[in-house]
Scaffold this motif. Structure first.
Motif, PDB file in Angstrom:
ATOM      1  N   ASP A   1       5.827  -0.014   6.777  1.00 12.30           N
ATOM      2  CA  ASP A   1       4.721  -0.192   5.838  1.00 12.30           C
ATOM      3  C   ASP A   1       3.476   0.456   6.431  1.00 12.30           C
ATOM      4  N   ARG A   2       2.974   1.491   5.748  1.00 11.38           N
ATOM      5  CA  ARG A   2       1.939   2.329   6.348  1.00 11.38           C
ATOM      6  C   ARG A   2       0.824   2.652   5.351  1.00 11.38           C
ATOM      7  N   ILE A   3      -0.300   3.058   5.885  1.00 13.96           N
ATOM      8  CA  ILE A   3      -1.438   3.481   5.071  1.00 13.96           C
ATOM      9  C   ILE A   3      -1.936   4.826   5.588  1.00 13.96           C
ATOM     10  N   LEU A   4      -1.965   5.817   4.718  1.00 16.03           N
ATOM     11  CA  LEU A   4      -2.511   7.129   5.037  1.00 16.03           C
ATOM     12  C   LEU A   4      -3.787   7.340   4.235  1.00 16.03           C
ATOM     13  N   TYR A   5      -4.612   8.258   4.701  1.00 17.12           N
ATOM     14  CA  TYR A   5      -5.843   8.553   3.963  1.00 17.12           C
ATOM     15  C   TYR A   5      -6.238  10.011   4.161  1.00 17.12           C
ATOM     16  N   LYS A   6      -7.057  10.483   3.257  1.00 12.99           N
ATOM     17  CA  LYS A   6      -7.490  11.876   3.287  1.00 12.99           C
ATOM     18  C   LYS A   6      -8.828  12.014   2.572  1.00 12.99           C
ATOM     19  N   GLY A   7      -9.684  12.885   3.083  1.00 19.04           N
ATOM     20  CA  GLY A   7     -10.942  13.154   2.401  1.00 19.04           C
ATOM     21  C   GLY A   7     -12.123  13.118   3.351  1.00 19.04           C
ATOM     22  N   GLU A   8     -13.229  13.661   2.900  1.00 21.68           N
ATOM     23  CA  GLU A   8     -14.456  13.636   3.680  1.00 21.68           C
ATOM     24  C   GLU A   8     -15.174  12.305   3.491  1.00 21.68           C
ATOM     25  N   GLY A   9     -15.895  11.912   4.519  1.00 27.43           N
ATOM     26  CA  GLY A   9     -16.695  10.699   4.413  1.00 27.43           C
ATOM     27  C   GLY A   9     -15.883   9.421   4.406  1.00 27.43           C
ATOM     28  N   ILE A  10     -14.704   9.426   5.053  1.00 26.87           N
ATOM     29  CA  ILE A  10     -13.865   8.227   5.141  1.00 26.87           C
ATOM     30  C   ILE A  10     -13.691   7.861   6.617  1.00 26.87           C
ATOM     31  N   GLU A  11     -14.064   6.650   6.975  1.00 26.99           N
ATOM     32  CA  GLU A  11     -13.913   6.161   8.347  1.00 26.99           C
ATOM     33  C   GLU A  11     -13.078   4.885   8.332  1.00 26.99           C
ATOM     34  N   GLN A  12     -11.980   4.902   9.087  1.00 26.03           N
ATOM     35  CA  GLN A  12     -11.126   3.713   9.163  1.00 26.03           C
ATOM     36  C   GLN A  12     -11.695   2.751  10.196  1.00 26.03           C
ATOM     37  N   VAL A  13     -12.016   1.544   9.740  1.00 29.27           N
ATOM     38  CA  VAL A  13     -12.614   0.533  10.609  1.00 29.27           C
ATOM     39  C   VAL A  13     -11.556  -0.360  11.235  1.00 29.27           C
ATOM     40  N   ASP A  14     -10.509  -0.654  10.467  1.00 31.91           N
ATOM     41  CA  ASP A  14      -9.465  -1.555  10.958  1.00 31.91           C
ATOM     42  C   ASP A  14      -8.131  -1.170  10.339  1.00 31.91           C
ATOM     43  N   TYR A  15      -7.059  -1.272  11.122  1.00 34.60           N
ATOM     44  CA  TYR A  15      -5.703  -0.978  10.661  1.00 34.60           C
ATOM     45  C   TYR A  15      -4.776  -1.993  11.322  1.00 34.60           C
ATOM     46  N   SER A  16      -4.279  -2.942  10.552  1.00 35.06           N
ATOM     47  CA  SER A  16      -3.586  -4.093  11.131  1.00 35.06           C
ATOM     48  C   SER A  16      -2.369  -4.487  10.317  1.00 35.06           C
ATOM     49  N   SER A  17      -1.420  -5.090  11.005  1.00 37.93           N
ATOM     50  CA  SER A  17      -0.347  -5.839  10.350  1.00 37.93           C
ATOM     51  C   SER A  17      -0.562  -7.308  10.681  1.00 37.93           C
ATOM     52  N   HIS A  18       0.001  -8.187   9.871  1.00 40.57           N
ATOM     53  CA  HIS A  18      -0.248  -9.623  10.028  1.00 40.57           C
ATOM     54  C   HIS A  18       1.055 -10.316  10.379  1.00 40.57           C
ATOM     55  N   LEU A  19       1.190 -10.600  11.664  1.00 40.52           N
ATOM     56  CA  LEU A  19       2.410 -11.224  12.178  1.00 40.52           C
ATOM     57  C   LEU A  19       2.324 -12.732  11.950  1.00 40.52           C
ATOM     58  N   VAL A  20       2.579 -13.121  10.719  1.00 38.76           N
ATOM     59  CA  VAL A  20       2.522 -14.527  10.334  1.00 38.76           C
ATOM     60  C   VAL A  20       3.763 -14.859   9.518  1.00 38.76           C
ATOM     61  N   ASP A  21       4.102 -16.129   9.471  1.00 37.84           N
ATOM     62  CA  ASP A  21       5.233 -16.550   8.642  1.00 37.84           C
ATOM     63  C   ASP A  21       4.896 -16.278   7.179  1.00 37.84           C
ATOM     64  N   CYS A  22       5.785 -15.600   6.485  1.00 42.19           N
ATOM     65  CA  CYS A  22       5.538 -15.328   5.072  1.00 42.19           C
ATOM     66  C   CYS A  22       6.870 -15.250   4.327  1.00 42.19           C
ATOM     67  N   VAL A  23       6.797 -15.222   3.015  1.00 43.15           N
ATOM     68  CA  VAL A  23       7.998 -15.345   2.188  1.00 43.15           C
ATOM     69  C   VAL A  23       8.879 -14.107   2.237  1.00 43.15           C
ATOM     70  N   SER A  24       8.357 -12.978   2.699  1.00 44.22           N
ATOM     71  CA  SER A  24       9.098 -11.723   2.673  1.00 44.22           C
ATOM     72  C   SER A  24       9.696 -11.395   4.038  1.00 44.22           C
ATOM     73  N   ASP A  25      10.634 -10.439   4.047  1.00 41.74           N
ATOM     74  CA  ASP A  25      11.165  -9.932   5.305  1.00 41.74           C
ATOM     75  C   ASP A  25      10.322  -8.781   5.847  1.00 41.74           C
ATOM     76  N   HIS A  26       9.268  -8.416   5.109  1.00 40.85           N
ATOM     77  CA  HIS A  26       8.265  -7.451   5.566  1.00 40.85           C
ATOM     78  C   HIS A  26       6.978  -8.190   5.898  1.00 40.85           C
ATOM     79  N   LYS A  27       6.217  -7.651   6.844  1.00 39.37           N
ATOM     80  CA  LYS A  27       4.872  -8.156   7.117  1.00 39.37           C
ATOM     81  C   LYS A  27       3.851  -7.276   6.392  1.00 39.37           C
ATOM     82  N   PRO A  28       2.803  -7.864   5.874  1.00 39.05           N
ATOM     83  CA  PRO A  28       1.785  -7.075   5.171  1.00 39.05           C
ATOM     84  C   PRO A  28       0.972  -6.213   6.135  1.00 39.05           C
ATOM     85  N   VAL A  29       0.476  -5.107   5.628  1.00 40.22           N
ATOM     86  CA  VAL A  29      -0.388  -4.213   6.400  1.00 40.22           C
ATOM     87  C   VAL A  29      -1.695  -4.041   5.640  1.00 40.22           C
ATOM     88  N   THR A  30      -2.815  -4.104   6.360  1.00 43.08           N
ATOM     89  CA  THR A  30      -4.123  -3.948   5.739  1.00 43.08           C
ATOM     90  C   THR A  30      -4.940  -2.906   6.488  1.00 43.08           C
TER      91      THR A  30
END
Length: 337
Positions: free
Chosen positions: A274-303
């Protein structure tokens, strides 16, 4: 092994154009129509223009600094493969909250883009889960800011939702919002794989968000890896970026657990699916995280949280500049006649 790419980029798309000489309303309506024309001229979102309008656009773009300023906005993205499970508000609320102790996250984002994959399959599930997910997402957004849903699009198992704060709602014209979907599933027509996208214009900057779900499992590894191999080699994904991955693999876990799913019948290799890509001028990534918590899915969310620079038009100054250009054009045409 499954793979998700969510692409955040600046893009431009043609929209119907209202010729400058066609404005004939009065008062605020006329000013708003003028502003819409200015935006389309500056974004090249015009077609069937007269030679005069082409000249007006040239001079307008040359004087853009006279009526625009750059402002910073926060954009928050979440991607999650939900494994056909129903939503839980307490889970989403944790992931959609910024870390207030970080100076770059000291305020609620103005824009939320949320992508889900592997939603329920049945028609009944499609109808019921859409509203459930939408209601859950709305309740999970920060309570200190009022948000408006600008667009939602679903293609069978894949859905994207875009929310914006009320403070910028009017800066995103409804007629400058588009959405579309592409299927790449079974026989190239099934919607279990593919992508959904939303494009919108904020002030004088165009944004595009795409949520995709690609081929799964180990035997499809070569097909997925071709995408990575294309980045920087050919025109496919040229210019796209991804932040440094500092989190655990996002798949495959036992549901409601942080333990790896081990099965002799269907072995799974832990992977960053599960990934996030970006493209363009004037874009700065401040945080890129996955959340290792118990959840209903077999995937962990990414923000990911971004700071984006947006060109904001001072409407009064823009109208004055356009009127000045048109007056000069009128004077020139009289002299030439």
């Amino acid at each position: 092994m499954s793979l998700l790419w969510k692409i955040i980029c600046c893009c431009f798309k043609e929209n119907p154009y209202q010729p400058i000489e066609g404005r004939n309303e009065s008062g605020d309506d006329e000013n708003q129509q003028t502003i819409r024309t200015i935006r389309r001229l500056l974004l090249d979102q015009t077609r069937n223009m007269s030679p005069r309008d082409n000249v007006v656009r040239y001079h307008l773009k040359g004087r853009e600094e006279e009526f625009t300023e750059v402002k910073d906005y926060r954009l928050f993205c979440l991607t999650w493969n939900v494994n056909k499970k129903p939503p839980k508000e307490e889970e989403l609320r944790k992931w959609l909250t910024c870390k207030k102790d970080n100076p770059d996250q000291d305020r609620d984002p103005e824009i939320y883009v949320i992508g889900f994959q592997e939603l329920g399959l049945s028609m009944q599930a499609c109808l019921s889960l859409d509203s459930k997910w939408e209601d859950t997402v709305r309740r999970s957004l920060p309570s200190g800011t009022r948000y408006v849903k600008k667009k939602q699009i679903r293609m069978w198992r894949i859905m994207i939702l875009v929310y914006v704060s009320e403070t910028i709602d009017q800066a995103i014209p409804s007629d400058l919002i588009d959405a579309d979907s592409v299927t790449t599933g079974i026989m190239g027509i099934m919607g279990n794989k593919g992508g959904v996208g939303v494009r919108m214009t904020l002030h004088n900057t165009s944004l595009c968000f795409i949520n995709t779900h690609l081929a799964a499992h180990l035997e499809k590894n070569e097909r997925r890896n071709q995408l990575h191999q294309q980045i920087g080699i050919t025109d496919v994904f040229r210019g796209y970026k991804e932040g440094k991955i500092k989190f655990h693999p996002t798949y495959k876990y036992k549901t409601e657990s942080n333990d790896w799913h081990a099965s002799k019948q269907r072995p799974r290799i832990p992977s960053w699916c599960d990934r996030i890509l970006y493209k363009g001028e004037g874009i700065e990534q401040v945080d890129y995280s996955s959340h290792l918590v118990d959840c209903v899915s077999d995937h962990k969310p990414v923000t990911s949280l971004f700071k984006i620079k947006v060109n904001v038009v001072d409407e009064n100054k823009a109208v004055n500049v356009l009127q000045n250009i048109e007056e000069k054009m009128d004077s020139f045409e009289k002299e030439m006649s």
